[in-house]
Design a protein around this motif. Sequence first.
Motif, PDB file in Angstrom:
ATOM      1  N   ARG A  23       0.857  -1.194   0.000  1.00 43.41           N
ATOM      2  CA  ARG A  23       0.000   0.000   0.000  1.00 43.41           C
ATOM      3  C   ARG A  23       0.893   1.243   0.000  1.00 43.41           C
ATOM      4  O   ARG A  23       1.691   1.455   0.929  1.00 43.41           O
ATOM      5  CB  ARG A  23      -0.908  -0.023   1.227  1.00 43.41           C
ATOM      6  CG  ARG A  23      -1.620   1.288   1.439  1.00 43.41           C
ATOM      7  CD  ARG A  23      -2.860   1.144   2.263  1.00 43.41           C
ATOM      8  NE  ARG A  23      -3.931   0.559   1.472  1.00 43.41           N
ATOM      9  CZ  ARG A  23      -5.229   0.759   1.702  1.00 43.41           C
ATOM     10  NH1 ARG A  23      -5.594   1.516   2.724  1.00 43.41           N
ATOM     11  NH2 ARG A  23      -6.134   0.211   0.949  1.00 43.41           N
ATOM     12  N   ILE A  24       0.750   2.052  -1.029  1.00 45.79           N
ATOM     13  CA  ILE A  24       1.652   3.189  -1.247  1.00 45.79           C
ATOM     14  C   ILE A  24       0.860   4.492  -1.231  1.00 45.79           C
ATOM     15  O   ILE A  24      -0.175   4.595  -1.905  1.00 45.79           O
ATOM     16  CB  ILE A  24       2.361   3.043  -2.611  1.00 45.79           C
ATOM     17  CG1 ILE A  24       3.158   1.728  -2.655  1.00 45.79           C
ATOM     18  CG2 ILE A  24       3.271   4.233  -2.874  1.00 45.79           C
ATOM     19  CD1 ILE A  24       3.713   1.401  -4.028  1.00 45.79           C
ATOM     20  N   TYR A  25       1.340   5.480  -0.493  1.00 41.02           N
ATOM     21  CA  TYR A  25       0.721   6.817  -0.502  1.00 41.02           C
ATOM     22  C   TYR A  25       1.645   7.777  -1.250  1.00 41.02           C
ATOM     23  O   TYR A  25       2.822   7.914  -0.898  1.00 41.02           O
ATOM     24  CB  TYR A  25       0.496   7.288   0.936  1.00 41.02           C
ATOM     25  CG  TYR A  25       0.075   8.740   1.072  1.00 41.02           C
ATOM     26  CD1 TYR A  25      -0.890   9.304   0.230  1.00 41.02           C
ATOM     27  CD2 TYR A  25       0.628   9.552   2.072  1.00 41.02           C
ATOM     28  CE1 TYR A  25      -1.280  10.633   0.362  1.00 41.02           C
ATOM     29  CE2 TYR A  25       0.244  10.883   2.217  1.00 41.02           C
ATOM     30  CZ  TYR A  25      -0.708  11.411   1.354  1.00 41.02           C
ATOM     31  OH  TYR A  25      -1.092  12.722   1.484  1.00 41.02           O
ATOM     32  N   VAL A  26       1.108   8.424  -2.278  1.00 41.23           N
ATOM     33  CA  VAL A  26       1.857   9.474  -2.975  1.00 41.23           C
ATOM     34  C   VAL A  26       1.264  10.809  -2.523  1.00 41.23           C
ATOM     35  O   VAL A  26       0.149  11.159  -2.920  1.00 41.23           O
ATOM     36  CB  VAL A  26       1.763   9.330  -4.510  1.00 41.23           C
ATOM     37  CG1 VAL A  26       2.563  10.439  -5.193  1.00 41.23           C
ATOM     38  CG2 VAL A  26       2.263   7.957  -4.953  1.00 41.23           C
ATOM     39  N   ALA A  27       2.000  11.534  -1.683  1.00 41.83           N
ATOM     40  CA  ALA A  27       1.546  12.865  -1.227  1.00 41.83           C
ATOM     41  C   ALA A  27       1.937  13.872  -2.300  1.00 41.83           C
ATOM     42  O   ALA A  27       3.100  13.934  -2.696  1.00 41.83           O
ATOM     43  CB  ALA A  27       2.194  13.209   0.108  1.00 41.83           C
ATOM     44  N   ILE A  76       5.492  10.224 -10.362  1.00 45.01           N
ATOM     45  CA  ILE A  76       5.677   9.010  -9.542  1.00 45.01           C
ATOM     46  C   ILE A  76       4.457   8.101  -9.707  1.00 45.01           C
ATOM     47  O   ILE A  76       4.579   6.881  -9.893  1.00 45.01           O
ATOM     48  CB  ILE A  76       5.919   9.379  -8.054  1.00 45.01           C
ATOM     49  CG1 ILE A  76       7.263  10.102  -7.896  1.00 45.01           C
ATOM     50  CG2 ILE A  76       5.868   8.139  -7.169  1.00 45.01           C
ATOM     51  CD1 ILE A  76       7.527  10.642  -6.497  1.00 45.01           C
ATOM     52  N   LEU A  77       3.269   8.699  -9.662  1.00 45.16           N
ATOM     53  CA  LEU A  77       2.031   7.925  -9.804  1.00 45.16           C
ATOM     54  C   LEU A  77       1.980   7.203 -11.160  1.00 45.16           C
ATOM     55  O   LEU A  77       1.669   6.011 -11.230  1.00 45.16           O
ATOM     56  CB  LEU A  77       0.852   8.894  -9.664  1.00 45.16           C
ATOM     57  CG  LEU A  77      -0.538   8.317  -9.459  1.00 45.16           C
ATOM     58  CD1 LEU A  77      -0.577   7.446  -8.219  1.00 45.16           C
ATOM     59  CD2 LEU A  77      -1.549   9.470  -9.308  1.00 45.16           C
ATOM     60  N   GLY A 126       2.894  -1.650 -12.314  1.00 46.29           N
ATOM     61  CA  GLY A 126       1.998  -2.685 -11.790  1.00 46.29           C
ATOM     62  C   GLY A 126       1.665  -2.592 -10.308  1.00 46.29           C
ATOM     63  O   GLY A 126       1.090  -3.527  -9.751  1.00 46.29           O
ATOM     64  N   PHE A 127       2.011  -1.477  -9.662  1.00 43.98           N
ATOM     65  CA  PHE A 127       1.608  -1.315  -8.258  1.00 43.98           C
ATOM     66  C   PHE A 127       0.114  -0.984  -8.237  1.00 43.98           C
ATOM     67  O   PHE A 127      -0.332  -0.072  -8.949  1.00 43.98           O
ATOM     68  CB  PHE A 127       2.430  -0.204  -7.584  1.00 43.98           C
ATOM     69  CG  PHE A 127       3.868  -0.586  -7.392  1.00 43.98           C
ATOM     70  CD1 PHE A 127       4.261  -1.307  -6.272  1.00 43.98           C
ATOM     71  CD2 PHE A 127       4.824  -0.265  -8.345  1.00 43.98           C
ATOM     72  CE1 PHE A 127       5.588  -1.686  -6.103  1.00 43.98           C
ATOM     73  CE2 PHE A 127       6.143  -0.644  -8.190  1.00 43.98           C
ATOM     74  CZ  PHE A 127       6.535  -1.348  -7.069  1.00 43.98           C
ATOM     75  N   VAL A 161      10.994  14.969 -15.604  1.00 42.19           N
ATOM     76  CA  VAL A 161      10.440  14.487 -14.337  1.00 42.19           C
ATOM     77  C   VAL A 161      10.188  12.978 -14.309  1.00 42.19           C
ATOM     78  O   VAL A 161      10.270  12.361 -13.246  1.00 42.19           O
ATOM     79  CB  VAL A 161       9.172  15.292 -13.962  1.00 42.19           C
ATOM     80  CG1 VAL A 161       7.996  14.939 -14.867  1.00 42.19           C
ATOM     81  CG2 VAL A 161       8.828  15.135 -12.504  1.00 42.19           C
ATOM     82  N   ASP A 162       9.929  12.348 -15.457  1.00 35.17           N
ATOM     83  CA  ASP A 162       9.720  10.887 -15.429  1.00 35.17           C
ATOM     84  C   ASP A 162      11.022  10.156 -15.081  1.00 35.17           C
ATOM     85  O   ASP A 162      10.990   9.077 -14.472  1.00 35.17           O
ATOM     86  CB  ASP A 162       9.169  10.379 -16.771  1.00 35.17           C
ATOM     87  CG  ASP A 162       7.702  10.747 -16.934  1.00 35.17           C
ATOM     88  OD1 ASP A 162       7.311  11.835 -16.461  1.00 35.17           O
ATOM     89  OD2 ASP A 162       6.942   9.961 -17.521  1.00 35.17           O
ATOM     90  N   ASP A 163      12.156  10.747 -15.465  1.00 30.28           N
ATOM     91  CA  ASP A 163      13.448  10.160 -15.078  1.00 30.28           C
ATOM     92  C   ASP A 163      13.652  10.283 -13.565  1.00 30.28           C
ATOM     93  O   ASP A 163      14.199   9.382 -12.922  1.00 30.28           O
ATOM     94  CB  ASP A 163      14.598  10.839 -15.829  1.00 30.28           C
ATOM     95  CG  ASP A 163      14.566  10.502 -17.320  1.00 30.28           C
ATOM     96  OD1 ASP A 163      13.961   9.480 -17.693  1.00 30.28           O
ATOM     97  OD2 ASP A 163      15.146  11.275 -18.105  1.00 30.28           O
TER      98      ASP A 163
END
Length: 313
Positions: free
Chosen positions: A6-10, A20-21, A28-29, A215-217
Amino acid sequence: MDKSARIYVAGHRGLVGSAILRRLRSAGFADIVVRDRKELDLTDQAAVNRFFAEERPEYVFLAAARVGGIKANSAFPADFIRDNLLIQTNVIDAAYRFGAAKLLFLGSSCIYPRLAPQPIREEYLLSGPLEPTNEWYAVAKIAGIKTVQAFRRQYGFRGISLMPTNLYGPGDDFDPENAHVIPALIRRFHEAKMSGAREVAVWGSGAPRREFLYVDDLADACILLMRVYDGEEIVNVGSGEEVTIAELAEAVRRTVGFEGNIAFDRSKPDGTPRKLLDSSRVRSLGWRPATALAEGLRLTYEWFLAHVAAKCW
Ligand code: GFB
């Protein structure tokens, strides 16, 4: 961090959080928790504690922050120091209290001294005076690094801190006054092209040097460090690709297809003269940037056309 964690992206609506999302989802998360600003005010400690008590995330990417370019940093010093101190302290404390396994805190390359030797190594932190145009933001971010380190020392909480260089990409803030240089220039060159203007103003002398990272890097580096790194030392993440602001302006002009001139407005501040990170630590862990500046600018302009220009004009 396995695929069922379970991951929280603030900060998932911001430049870094949204990247990040995207990367977590494509890897696959499946159990990712997010809240927008209306649902959860991260400056409200009681609300943050309630959220963590209910959702119990195991991994926390702390990408929520009040950010902006050189002008916003000087114009809103109170907002920049207060909001960032509150957001990061509330999230780090709640992550520890409610049993998160690990947290990644995002700092900024402006934490380093204005005149640090180049390329900037992680150990130069707190070795000299800061750049005055963004010291409020920098002091808040330094406090975030120290909070993460203190929680590790006192409680054994597994927090890590990553220092990104200047970032850009899809999902950025394109506000003409308050944005960072790349989105501000994309917008200004695009508007000039549409209106048939002959000249575009670029702030400062054009001489400062900056290192830009797509930013994707950065998102790839965040996920890699969350998986494999567990140390107290901060970790720089930069592309190694350094340009002057004059060279950058020319690259943006070409990307947008504006055919007029560039005029430097020397009444506006240059900020720090040079900011190139030594990223050997993250490279030794296997990370490499994949997107060169010209390609990243093209992708960012495409995103701007589809998501910002389409709504404004
Ligand atoms: O992106 P920027 O605001 O970040 O500015 P900093 C970079 C350089 O671009 C400065 C010049 O030398 C600006 O003078 N510049 C030219 C412009 N035209 C423009 C424009 O239209 N808008 C903007 N914004 N700049 C920020 C910090 O500093 O870097 C933040 O203030 C954060 O706290 C961020 O750390 C990464 O690199 O100067």
